[in-house]
Design an enzyme around this catalytic site. Structure first.
Site, PDB file in Angstrom:
ATOM      1  N   TRP A   1       0.852  -1.136  -0.018  1.00  0.00           N
ATOM      2  CA  TRP A   1       0.014   0.173   0.089  1.00  0.00           C
ATOM      3  C   TRP A   1       0.893   1.086  -0.049  1.00  0.00           C
ATOM      4  CZ3 TRP A   1      -4.140   1.381   4.325  1.00  0.00           C
ATOM      5  CH2 TRP A   1      -5.098   2.177   3.838  1.00  0.00           C
TER       6      TRP A   1
ATOM      7  N   ASP B  24       1.711  -8.684  -1.131  1.00  0.00           N
ATOM      8  CA  ASP B  24       0.071  -8.469  -1.330  1.00  0.00           C
ATOM      9  C   ASP B  24      -0.212  -7.116  -1.920  1.00  0.00           C
ATOM     10  OD1 ASP B  24      -2.643  -8.514   0.256  1.00  0.00           O
ATOM     11  OD2 ASP B  24      -1.957  -6.614   0.824  1.00  0.00           O
TER      12      ASP B  24
ATOM     13  N   TYR C  26      -4.814   0.029  -4.640  1.00  0.00           N
ATOM     14  CA  TYR C  26      -3.453   0.905  -4.141  1.00  0.00           C
ATOM     15  C   TYR C  26      -2.963   1.618  -5.347  1.00  0.00           C
ATOM     16  CZ  TYR C  26      -3.687  -2.348  -0.348  1.00  0.00           C
ATOM     17  OH  TYR C  26      -4.171  -3.569   0.771  1.00  0.00           O
TER      18      TYR C  26
HETATM   19  P1  NAP Z   1       2.450  -1.662   8.121  1.00  0.00           P
HETATM   20  O1  NAP Z   1       3.163  -2.693   7.466  1.00  0.00           O
HETATM   21  O2  NAP Z   1       2.082  -1.803   9.470  1.00  0.00           O
HETATM   22  O3  NAP Z   1       3.459  -0.377   8.067  1.00  0.00           O
HETATM   23  C1  NAP Z   1       4.058   0.303   7.133  1.00  0.00           C
HETATM   24  C2  NAP Z   1       4.938   1.494   7.674  1.00  0.00           C
HETATM   25  O4  NAP Z   1       5.914   0.975   8.430  1.00  0.00           O
HETATM   26  C3  NAP Z   1       5.720   2.058   6.407  1.00  0.00           C
HETATM   27  O5  NAP Z   1       5.555   3.514   6.809  1.00  0.00           O
HETATM   28  C4  NAP Z   1       7.121   1.539   6.535  1.00  0.00           C
HETATM   29  O6  NAP Z   1       8.115   2.531   6.252  1.00  0.00           O
HETATM   30  C5  NAP Z   1       7.269   1.405   8.037  1.00  0.00           C
HETATM   31  N1  NAP Z   1       8.202   0.209   8.247  1.00  0.00           N
HETATM   32  C6  NAP Z   1       8.203  -1.065   8.067  1.00  0.00           C
HETATM   33  N2  NAP Z   1       9.060  -1.797   8.497  1.00  0.00           N
HETATM   34  C7  NAP Z   1       9.876  -0.939   9.236  1.00  0.00           C
HETATM   35  C8  NAP Z   1      10.867  -0.987   9.862  1.00  0.00           C
HETATM   36  N3  NAP Z   1      11.527  -2.218  10.249  1.00  0.00           N
HETATM   37  N4  NAP Z   1      11.337   0.170  10.599  1.00  0.00           N
HETATM   38  C9  NAP Z   1      10.986   1.220  10.563  1.00  0.00           C
HETATM   39  N5  NAP Z   1       9.751   1.472   9.677  1.00  0.00           N
HETATM   40  C10 NAP Z   1       9.282   0.429   9.130  1.00  0.00           C
HETATM   41  O7  NAP Z   1       1.318  -0.867   7.368  1.00  0.00           O
HETATM   42  P2  NAP Z   1       0.401  -1.165   5.927  1.00  0.00           P
HETATM   43  O8  NAP Z   1       1.197  -0.673   4.869  1.00  0.00           O
HETATM   44  O9  NAP Z   1      -0.797  -0.501   6.278  1.00  0.00           O
HETATM   45  O10 NAP Z   1       0.300  -2.913   6.093  1.00  0.00           O
HETATM   46  C11 NAP Z   1       0.617  -3.613   5.441  1.00  0.00           C
HETATM   47  C12 NAP Z   1       0.098  -4.038   4.132  1.00  0.00           C
HETATM   48  O11 NAP Z   1      -1.265  -4.807   4.421  1.00  0.00           O
HETATM   49  C13 NAP Z   1      -0.476  -3.003   3.281  1.00  0.00           C
HETATM   50  O12 NAP Z   1       0.837  -2.373   2.601  1.00  0.00           O
HETATM   51  C14 NAP Z   1      -1.213  -3.530   2.205  1.00  0.00           C
HETATM   52  O13 NAP Z   1      -0.574  -4.504   1.410  1.00  0.00           O
HETATM   53  C15 NAP Z   1      -2.064  -4.517   3.434  1.00  0.00           C
HETATM   54  N6  NAP Z   1      -3.192  -3.696   4.023  1.00  0.00           N
HETATM   55  C16 NAP Z   1      -4.476  -4.297   3.794  1.00  0.00           C
HETATM   56  C17 NAP Z   1      -5.417  -3.493   4.096  1.00  0.00           C
HETATM   57  C18 NAP Z   1      -6.867  -4.358   3.729  1.00  0.00           C
HETATM   58  O14 NAP Z   1      -7.962  -3.771   3.944  1.00  0.00           O
HETATM   59  N7  NAP Z   1      -6.888  -5.398   3.534  1.00  0.00           N
HETATM   60  C19 NAP Z   1      -5.514  -2.368   4.763  1.00  0.00           C
HETATM   61  C20 NAP Z   1      -4.302  -2.015   4.965  1.00  0.00           C
HETATM   62  C21 NAP Z   1      -3.109  -2.677   4.659  1.00  0.00           C
HETATM   63  P3  NAP Z   1       9.195   2.387   5.037  1.00  0.00           P
HETATM   64  O15 NAP Z   1       8.648   1.929   3.808  1.00  0.00           O
HETATM   65  O16 NAP Z   1       9.902   3.312   4.939  1.00  0.00           O
HETATM   66  O17 NAP Z   1      10.065   0.930   5.557  1.00  0.00           O
END
Ligand code: NAP
Length: 277
Positions: free
Chosen positions: A20, A48, A53
């Site tokens: 995302w 995913d 997105y």
């Molecule tokens: P997340 O994975 O909880 O967090 C992503 C954030 O964390 C980004 O800003 C990333 O920044 C940072 N990050 C990741 N690893 C890190 C680390 N080791 N140290 C510091 N920062 C870190 O949130 P999300 O993107 O919402 O959720 C993950 C995935 O789930 C999405 O990308 C999407 O594919 C899926 N999703 C699905 C739904 C649904 O409705 N089905 C809803 C939300 C999300 P950097 O990129 O700078 O590392």
């Protein structure tokens, strides 16, 4: 490498990669592609994405990242609820395949419940599977009653996963939805596993992680990976973060850390409506 069993008997990596907000900024494109590729090499081979997105931009980026690597990746995408009619699902899937540069998805999810009857969406998903355009189908953001309704439809019980908001600060599903899915042997895909980076600023989590020589992200992901039926899909467009996250696969959290986490982030004491981001 830790894996999770799908109802089909196939095993997938217990940690994948979210996308995302990827593919939306030209200046970070090269690093995002490099991150996804490094993630695949490190075992985060489930990717995913969704037509939502960046309105297809994320799928295009993923397509570029996996070009030449398709058979190494378990590819997941999602259909918008407003596209989830019989014809609309077929057309949306075709568009996703084109953007992703592939002729099949490993898993296709209904992104959340809209106004189209489940039975109609299911007809399309079953048809796509018969055509070889998708290998499995599943759902996302379905609470217990919706999930029960979906599974009661023809072929609904063949659902491969329910992708849900689940992390240390969002434990509501542990009350009834997660136990029910467990009973049906439906694995959960935990999205926003580090609460979109907000968990990384949680003082108690940061302190605990430091005491154990880990980072807050690693503890948050390790907590999810302590389950046999949960796939965590953190998103990172930075190679250093992907490396940090992938290291958790080789370093399970101790029972002591898990107990400490239960103190800081207690499990639910009553039913709560499903949370979504
Ligand atoms: P997340 O994975 O909880 O967090 C992503 C954030 O964390 C980004 O800003 C990333 O920044 C940072 N990050 C990741 N690893 C890190 C680390 N080791 N140290 C510091 N920062 C870190 O949130 P999300 O993107 O919402 O959720 C993950 C995935 O789930 C999405 O990308 C999407 O594919 C899926 N999703 C699905 C739904 C649904 O409705 N089905 C809803 C939300 C999300 P950097 O990129 O700078 O590392």
């Amino acid at each position: 490498m830790k894996t999770v069993l799908l109802p089909s008997g196939e095993r997938v990596s217990a940690m994948g990669q979210g996308t995302w907000f990827m593919g939306e900024d030209a200046s970070s494109r090269a690093e995002e592609i490099a991150s996804l590729r490094e993630g695949i090499e490190l075992g985060l081979a489930l990717i995913d994405t969704a037509e939502m997105y960046g309105e297809g931009e994320s799928e295009k980026l993923v397509g570029q990242a996996i070009a030449g690597w398709r058979d190494q990746v378990f590819l997941v995408s999602k259909v918008y609820p407003h596209n989830a009619t019989r014809k609309g699902t077929l057309a949306a899937c075709e568009r996703s395949l084109r953007r992703l540069g592939t002729d099949y998805l490993d898993l296709y999810l209904l992104h959340w419940r809209g106004s189209v009857p489940f039975a109609e969406t299911l007809e399309a998903l079953v048809e796509l599977r018969a055509m070889g355009k998708i290998r499995h189908f599943g759902v996302s953001n379905l609470d217990l009653e919706d999930m029960q309704e979906f599974c009661a439809e023809t072929a609904g019980n063949q659902v491969a996963t329910n992708q849900l908001l689940y992390n240390l600060t969002r434990r509501g599903i542990e009350w009834d939805l997660l136990p029910w899915c467990r009973q049906q042997r439906i694995p959960i895909m935990a999205y926003s596993p580090i609460e979109q980076a907000r968990l990384l600023r949680h003082p108690k989590l940061v302190a605990l992680a430091q005491r154990h020589g880990l980072t807050a992200a690693q503890v948050a992901l390790g907590w999810l990976l302590a389950n046999d039926d949960i796939i965590a899909i953190p998103k990172s467009g930075k190679r250093s973060h992907v490396r940090e996250n992938a290291a958790v696969l080789a370093r399970p959290l101790s029972a002591e850390i898990l107990a400490e986490l239960d103190q800081i982030f207690p499990p639910p004491q009553s039913s709560r409506p499903l949370e979504m981001l």
